[in-house]
Structures are given as structure tokens and as C-alpha cells.
Design a protein around this motif. Structure first.
Motif, PDB file in Angstrom:
ATOM      1  N   LYS A   1       0.908  -0.851  -0.325  1.00 10.26           N
ATOM      2  CA  LYS A   1       0.101   0.032   0.097  1.00 10.26           C
ATOM      3  C   LYS A   1       0.980   1.155  -0.397  1.00 10.26           C
ATOM      4  O   LYS A   1       0.585   2.287  -0.509  1.00 10.26           O
ATOM      5  N   GLY A   2       1.861   1.100   0.420  1.00 10.38           N
ATOM      6  CA  GLY A   2       2.827   2.501   0.568  1.00 10.38           C
ATOM      7  C   GLY A   2       3.209   2.858   1.746  1.00 10.38           C
ATOM      8  O   GLY A   2       2.353   2.512   2.556  1.00 10.38           O
ATOM      9  N   PHE A   3       3.961   3.835   1.776  1.00  6.65           N
ATOM     10  CA  PHE A   3       4.209   4.216   2.955  1.00  6.65           C
ATOM     11  C   PHE A   3       3.292   5.336   3.329  1.00  6.65           C
ATOM     12  O   PHE A   3       2.900   5.418   4.759  1.00  6.65           O
ATOM     13  N   GLN A   4       2.598   6.430   2.743  1.00  4.10           N
ATOM     14  CA  GLN A   4       1.953   6.834   4.131  1.00  4.10           C
ATOM     15  C   GLN A   4       0.387   5.917   3.937  1.00  4.10           C
ATOM     16  O   GLN A   4       0.197   6.374   5.306  1.00  4.10           O
ATOM     17  N   PHE A   5      -0.086   4.789   3.381  1.00  2.64           N
ATOM     18  CA  PHE A   5      -1.028   4.505   4.169  1.00  2.64           C
ATOM     19  C   PHE A   5      -0.494   3.239   5.345  1.00  2.64           C
ATOM     20  O   PHE A   5      -1.312   3.397   6.174  1.00  2.64           O
ATOM     21  N   THR A   6       1.029   2.909   4.906  1.00  3.35           N
ATOM     22  CA  THR A   6       1.911   2.375   6.482  1.00  3.35           C
ATOM     23  C   THR A   6       1.734   2.908   7.589  1.00  3.35           C
ATOM     24  O   THR A   6       1.410   2.738   8.913  1.00  3.35           O
ATOM     25  N   LYS A   7       1.861   4.511   7.054  1.00  2.00           N
ATOM     26  CA  LYS A   7       2.625   5.201   8.306  1.00  2.00           C
ATOM     27  C   LYS A   7       0.901   5.445   9.207  1.00  2.00           C
ATOM     28  O   LYS A   7       0.855   5.557  10.774  1.00  2.00           O
ATOM     29  N   LYS A   8      -0.543   5.359   8.713  1.00  2.00           N
ATOM     30  CA  LYS A   8      -1.448   5.576   9.455  1.00  2.00           C
ATOM     31  C   LYS A   8      -1.686   4.514  10.247  1.00  2.00           C
ATOM     32  O   LYS A   8      -2.695   5.076  10.871  1.00  2.00           O
TER      33      LYS A   8
END
Length: 257
Positions: A156-163
Motif C-alpha cells: 500500500k505504500g509508505f503513507q498508508f503504512t504510516k497511518k
């Protein structure tokens, strides 16, 4: 460009290898979707995230056995960075020693094991049942959580993972005020008690498991008799665990004095 390369060189040739009954696949897909809040794009990443090294599978023609260890490595880095950034912004006037200590309390194996179980990852991890007694005492579930984070990052990518990390893990399972305040050195407490009471105290520590999944067992001895036993993923943690249990046994006595 890393994700297509990773998928093409590792997962595409193994599509048949990973095939499983549809009901099992649906169960995994539903569990992952519930955990991350959306349907997984690449289910094989999550299947691999929950494959413990005890059931690793060889890759034909490559010097590699498939397990969640590579995803664990990636997830550990992503998790550590997100938590570090969060603490850096939340505590703008704290030094690096404070930030490092609080991050360590959040991402240590005990914490991750606990969070993994609360998320239900212990129901998803594949492992050799013949080694259940040993494995459940190690960092297996915490490792799977890190691998899961790695899978989310690739899927899902970094921003999704960060959230996901900030909202699903930190906000749900950590009270930062308590994390900051909790700095009890039980070993020091038990030693101070022994000095006041004129008692002899010492620790006997033994190791179990493999080099990667090592567990330390500490026996707290008072006047050469075992008073409490604790475990941890290093010697210090094991001694602290034994000391904490020792203090719990002493406190009721002290409160009646």
C-alpha cells in the motif's frame, strides 16, 4: 521501482507454490482487510508475512528459503522510523536519549508480542506445531507484526503504512503518558530490599532457544533459595521480570507491617 522487481523475482514464479484452498485464502483476505481497513492488493505478501521460519520453504534454483524474515527486516525499519518521527514531533524539547528510550519501550519484543496477540496475529501465523512450546515463548508474534508492517508497506505504500502504525497501533495500544512514566527498576528495588533486611540476593540466568529466537530465564534467589522466576529476550529483561515478580510477592507482606 523496487516493488515490481521484488514481486517479479520472488512471487511470480511461486504463484503455484503458494496456492491454497479457497476458504483459507478468503479467511486470510478477510482478516487482512479487517486489520488494515481495505482489501489487500497482493495477498501473497501477507501470506508470506505470517510464514514463520520454522515452516520456511525453499525457492527452486535459488539459495533462499521463503519465510517472513525479509519482510520482518523491512517492517522493523519502517516501524522504527515512523515511531521515531512521531516522538520527535510530539516531544520537541526532549533530547535524543529520551526519544531513543521511549521508542525502545514501544517497539521492543515484549510490546510487539503483546500488540500482535491483541490484533489476532497469533491466529494467522504459520509455524511448526511440534515446536509450539518453544516458539510461543519467543518473539514469533512480534516478528510477524513487523513482517506484517513490511507487507503493508510493499502493498500500500509508505503513507498508508504510516497511518496504520499511528492510528491502528500507537493510538490503540499505547498510552504514551504511561510509557513515559513507567521506568521502574525492579532489580534495584529487590537489591535495596535485600540490603535493608540483611538478606543475600543473586540471579541465575540460563539461555534457551536458537541464536535468532533466544530466550533468557532468570531465577531470583534469596539466601540461595529460588524466590521468583522471570523470562525475557535478553539477560537484563529476564532479571527485571524475575525482580518484578519478586516485588509482587513482597508487597503484600510489606503492606501489613
Amino acid at each position: 521501482m523496487l516493488l515490481p522487481l521484488f514481486v517479479s523475482t520472488v512471487f511470480d514464479p511461486l504463484t503455484q507454490f503458494f496456492r491454497s484452498p479457497s476458504d483459507k485464502e478468503k479467511k486470510l483476505k478477510k482478516a487482512v482487510a479487517t486489520l488494515i481497513g481495505t482489501r489487500p492488493s497482493n495477498l501473497e505478501l501477507y501470506r508470506l508475512a505470517f510464514m514463520h521460519t520454522s515452516v520456511s520453504k525453499p525457492v527452486t534454483g535459488k539459495d533462499l528459503r521463503l519465510s517472513n524474515e525479509r519482510l520482518e527486516y523491512l517492517g522493523d525499519a519502517v516501524l522504527g522510523m515512523v515511531v521515531a518521527e512521531y516522538l520527535f514531533k510530539k516531544y520537541p524539547y526532549k533530547d535524543e536519549g529520551f526519544l531513543t528510550e521511549i521508542r525502545s519501550r514501544i517497539v521492543n519484543r515484549e510490546s510487539l508480542n503483546l500488540v500482535a496477540r491483541k490484533l489476532g496475529l497469533d491466529k494467522l501465523v504459520e509455524y511448526d506445531p511440534n515446536r509450539r512450546t518453544v516458539l510461543t515463548r519467543t518473539s514469533m508474534y512480534g516478528d510477524a507484526l513487523e513482517a506484517f508492517v513490511g507487507a503493508i508497506y510493499l502493498d500500500k505504500g509508505f503513507q498508508f503504512t504510516k497511518k496504520f502504525i499511528l492510528k491502528r497501533l500507537l493510538s490503540s495500544y499505547f498510552d504514551l503518558d504511561k510509557v513515559v512514566e513507567t521506568n521502574i527498576n525492579y532489580k534495584s528495588q529487590i537489591i535495596e530490599w535485600a540490603q535493608r533486611e540483611g538478606r543475600e540476593v543473586r540471579f541465575d540466568v540460563t539461555e534457551k532457544g536458537t541464536a535468532r529466537h533466544k530466550e533468557f530465564i532468570a531465577e531470583l534467589l534469596i539466601d540461595n533459595e529460588v524466590f521468583a522466576t522471570g523470562s525475557g529476550f535478553n539477560k537484563k529483561k529476564a532479571e527485571q521480570s524475575a525482580s518484578e515478580k519478586g516485588m509482587e510477592k513482597l508487597n503484600p507482606v510489606k503492606s501489613t507491617e
